[in-house]
Design an enzyme around this catalytic site. Sequence first.
Site: not given
Length: 302
Positions: A54, A98, A121
């Site tokens: 990422k 995460q 997200d």
Amino acid sequence: MTAKLIKGTEIREEILEEIEKEVKQIKEKHGVVPGLVTILVGENPASISYVTLKIKTATRLGFKEIQDNQPEDVSEEALLALIDKYNNDDSINGILVQLPLPKQIDEKKILNAIDPDKDVDGFHPVNVGRLMIGGAEVKFPPCTPAGIQEMIIRAGVETSGAETVVVGRSNIVGKPIANMMLQKAEGANSTVTVVHTRTKDMESHCKRADILIVAAGVPGLVKPEWIKPGACVIDVGVNRVGEKISEKTGKKIAILRGDVDFDAAKEIAGWITPVPGGVGPMTITMLMKNTLKSLKFKLGIA
Ligand code: NAP
């Protein structure tokens, strides 16, 4: 092989180039770039490799990128304070925590603390609700389903009026992609069926599908004879079925298989995604797209 291969690796490059171009234009006109913070707790090897990818992608695109890694024993309170800090940081447009998080931390509490306008997200209940309403309400579609829809659109598959069957009903793949495919919108307007472990006669549902999206996590679950000739088959499943030595690096790597028997299915389907190299590369790409979108919303140019 009769099916056209929908390669996530190629579509990823197309989209990343589009994002890179837009980032440059915004920088020239507005003097700002998208800002993404990644918060990694502990040292889970899989999480480290996802976060590293990422960061690498964000850096390539010219984003401002902050890595704020935390020790395995960080307290929930400290993590909430960190989220609050980035919620109030004007240079940050996207906050990524995460998953999974260690046991002492309530994952839901952390995700719900992220400002919905920085929730790139798309997991915050506000964004789940916006997705359900559809249309202009949608800010950040969750990344894997957004990647799936983008692949279907870019492959030129007709979705309007199509029978779309989704195998799996998880909150991160099955439910959101089913919801997205039934919206009154481009790349959607499908008639959607969702099947799961309690479904009676899954085969008969799959056989009807013009678009079959499989996200169960069971290798080879969908049999070739369940596929309608000419259907578009999107295999989301990523299953480790063994190990091999990489020809490139000489190191041990996992052998990955999807939820569909690819070799047989590609002779029947009209389109198919491979595993690996199909849906996988799309998730991070859509995360970048959402982060850019977040900045555009802020600038009033989305
Ligand atoms: P999940 O949370 O475990 O959900 C799996 C779903 O599939 C559940 O709804 C389950 O039904 C259903 N299912 C499982 N076995 C089934 C069977 N035998 N028959 C019918 N339905 C069955 O998994 P997920 O997070 O959605 O992920 C699914 C797969 O996609 C995994 O392989 C994962 O690694 C992969 N994935 C890939 C990406 C990517 O490529 N970027 C991203 C996310 C996930 P019940 O609800 O009835 O239990």
